[in-house]
Design a protein around this motif. Structure first.
Motif: not given
Length: 140
Positions: A1-16
């Protein structure tokens, strides 16, 4: 995963798992490695006895932007200390935008600056948070 994809996936996990930020009407506008931008509209139940936004709601928005920014590297991070300076009042109906940016990192600690602006682009508050990484990740 790219750093951007990691950031987006982390945000989605936290938001959930986040009940506070969406409960206050916050919306994630953008996330990236070490950055996050969130918005929130000042509702009638967020206005104090002076007819302006209660500072705690401005603080909560800045703190949430800080949280999403410092957790964007898939290392769990929590606030170690932070401070806010109010520059001018937010008003009922204002759409506030908080933009957090990592400004320094050393070991397990990071420093993040957050600017909160109103819909006219005026600075409402500045917030500086220090994060501390803890055990665990947000995504596998």
């Amino acid at each position: 995963m790219t750093p951007q994809q990691i950031a987006e996936a982390c945000a989605a996990a936290m938001w959930a798992e986040d009940r506070a930020s969406p409960g206050l009407g916050m919306v994630i506008v953008a996330v990236g490695p070490g950055t996050a931008t969130l918005t929130m509209t000042i509702r009638p139940d967020m206005v104090n006895g002076h007819g302006i936004a209660h500072g705690g709601f401005t603080y909560a928005l800045a703190d949430s932007a800080f949280a999403f920014a410092c957790n964007s590297f898939n290392r769990r991070a929590v606030a170690q200390t932070n401070a806010i300076t109010y520059l001018r009042p937010a008003k009922l109906g204002n759409v506030l935008t908080a933009t957090a940016t990592r400004t320094a990192e050393a070991g397990r600690s990071g420093i993040y600056d957050v600017i909160v602006r109103d819909g006219d682009g005026g600075d409402v508050a500045t917030f500086r948070g220090q994060s501390r990484t803890i055990e665990g990740t947000l995504i596998p």
